[in-house]
Design a protein around this motif. Structure first.
Motif, PDB file in Angstrom:
ATOM      1  N   TRP A 148       0.310  -1.129   0.312  1.00 34.03           N
ATOM      2  CA  TRP A 148       0.318   0.106   0.087  1.00 34.03           C
ATOM      3  C   TRP A 148       1.180   1.360   0.217  1.00 34.03           C
ATOM      4  O   TRP A 148       1.068   2.015   0.355  1.00 34.03           O
ATOM      5  N   LYS A 149       1.380   1.604  -1.022  1.00 39.16           N
ATOM      6  CA  LYS A 149       2.444   2.348  -1.837  1.00 39.16           C
ATOM      7  C   LYS A 149       2.595   2.935  -2.637  1.00 39.16           C
ATOM      8  O   LYS A 149       2.876   1.787  -3.329  1.00 39.16           O
ATOM      9  N   ASN A 194       7.876   8.874  -0.837  1.00 37.25           N
ATOM     10  CA  ASN A 194       7.072   7.667  -0.324  1.00 37.25           C
ATOM     11  C   ASN A 194       6.083   8.172  -0.458  1.00 37.25           C
ATOM     12  O   ASN A 194       5.359   9.009   0.148  1.00 37.25           O
ATOM     13  N   TYR A 196       1.917   7.013   0.930  1.00 37.79           N
ATOM     14  CA  TYR A 196       0.687   6.017   1.852  1.00 37.79           C
ATOM     15  C   TYR A 196      -0.191   6.333   2.186  1.00 37.79           C
ATOM     16  O   TYR A 196       0.054   6.851   2.801  1.00 37.79           O
ATOM     17  N   GLY A 207       2.592  -1.394   4.255  1.00 38.98           N
ATOM     18  CA  GLY A 207       3.652  -0.266   3.341  1.00 38.98           C
ATOM     19  C   GLY A 207       4.249  -0.976   2.272  1.00 38.98           C
ATOM     20  O   GLY A 207       3.743  -0.622   1.635  1.00 38.98           O
ATOM     21  N   ALA A 273       0.102  -0.099   7.047  1.00 39.04           N
ATOM     22  CA  ALA A 273       0.226   0.629   6.538  1.00 39.04           C
ATOM     23  C   ALA A 273      -1.375   1.753   7.937  1.00 39.04           C
ATOM     24  O   ALA A 273      -1.051   1.155   8.815  1.00 39.04           O
TER      25      ALA A 273
END
Ligand SMILES: O=C(O)CCC(=O)C(=O)O
Ligand SMILES: [Fe+2]
Length: 337
Positions: A148-149, A194, A196, A207, A273
């Motif tokens: 999830w990134k 990055n 998230y 993540g 996450a």
């Protein structure tokens, strides 16, 4: 933001969902902004890949080192002890102005706030300079389950990095950085932005899955949200790296573990996450050059010490890392003697 003139993305067909997220510039941020109520199966990680919160030790934390007097032997000692015993530490009073760090975080937010059709120009397949690329997950071509990134990855360039390396080398018996060892330690640098986004079921995914960095050193700037966990040396437990205003987090990467013959530790870490807030982080990976052959440095071997690692071409090592999804500390097996 998702453009409402376009048809909504299909959330049920995994191929179309992956195309929306990975190939069209929307990223997981675009998916999060659709306010989906539950996490699509494409992101649901097997249990063993998620952080087991019962293994987090809340009362422990990685060392925080004040660098205002980095020439002080006591400061040098704390840096090297942290590299040997934790592989991770935070630094304050490092000389990088707070306003610069704030600007970097703000620029990261501005980039990810661009519309998908703008961001799409930075996907590897469209990027004019191959030195910049926008990616979702880690290696979406390889990852069976996506992380999830979203991230923007750019090659970059630092007196701070040089000073940390000088200190760490001194304990290994190398008194100065010179034309030969400096490029091997820090000849190539990459910066990642990055992102998230808020996740509907954070407990079902990650993540960033557990991994160690392939760098010599990583210098990480994170915002105030938190979520980075570090494995405690020789243990099953995890320690949170709390955001501290003005701090940079430093960690030892595999290349330095190899070059120090295991004395400095490249520690496994992961990012969870978050169900409520978007998070950004900006790591600078300080690396050997792709053409360098790395192995335990001659000077680092104490009398009679056996080399734990063989000589490897750094580009082969990095290729090995990018061939597989995040999988704990196993990359370094590639270099085991
Ligand atoms: O987001 C973070 O705090 C760390 C990210 C990370 O470990 C990486 O990009 O290698
Ligand atoms: Fe990392």
């Amino acid at each position: 933001m998702f453009d409402h003139l376009m048809a909504p993305p299909p959330l049920t067909d995994p191929h179309e969902l992956k195309a929306f997220v990975v190939d069209e510039g929307h990223g997981v941020k675009g998916l999060a902004e659709l306010k989906i109520k539950s996490l699509p199966a494409l992101f649901i990680q097997p249990l063993e890949k998620r952080l087991d919160m019962s293994k987090v030790v809340p009362h422990e934390s990685i060392p925080v080192i004040d660098m205002s007097n980095s020439e002080d032997p006591e400061v040098e000692q704390r840096i090297c002890d942290a590299a040997e015993n934790w592989g991770f530490f935070q630094i304050v009073n490092h000389g990088v102005p707070a306003s610069v760090l704030e600007d970097v975080k703000e620029a990261t937010r501005r980039f990810f706030d661009l519309r998908a059709d703008e961001k799409k120009k930075y996907l590897f397949k469209n990027s004019r300079t191959k030195n910049v690329r926008l990616v979702t997950s880690f290696i979406p071509e390889v990852d069976k389950v996506l992380e999830w990134k979203d991230y923007l990855s750019c090659f970059y360039s630092e007196s701070l990095i040089k000073r940390l390396l000088e200190v760490l080398m001194k304990r290994l018996g190398i008194s100065e950085l010179n034309e030969t060892n400096e490029p091997i330690l820090k000849g190539s640098r990459r910066i990642n932005l990055n992102y998230y986004p808020v996740c509907p079921n954070p407990e079902l995914t990650v993540g960033v899955g557990g991994h160690s960095d392939v760098s010599t050193l990583t210098v990480l700037l994170q915002d105030e949200i938190g979520g980075l966990y570090v494995r405690k040396l020789h243990s099953e437990n995890w320690v949170h790296v709390p955001p501290i205003k003005g701090c940079l987090t430093i960690n030892i990467g595999d290349a330095l573990q190899i070059m120090s013959n295991g004395r400095y530790k490249s520690i496994e870490h992961q990012v969870v996450a978050n169900g409520h807030e978007n998070r950004i982080s900006v790591p600078i990976f300080v690396n050997p050059r792709p053409s360098d052959v790395i192995g335990p440095l001659r000077e680092t071997m104490r009398r009679g010490e056996k080399g734990l690692y063989k000589q490897v071409l750094y580009s082969d090592y990095v290729k090995h890392f990018y061939r597989k999804s995040h999988n704990g500390k196993d990359t370094i097996d590639f270099a085991k003697a």
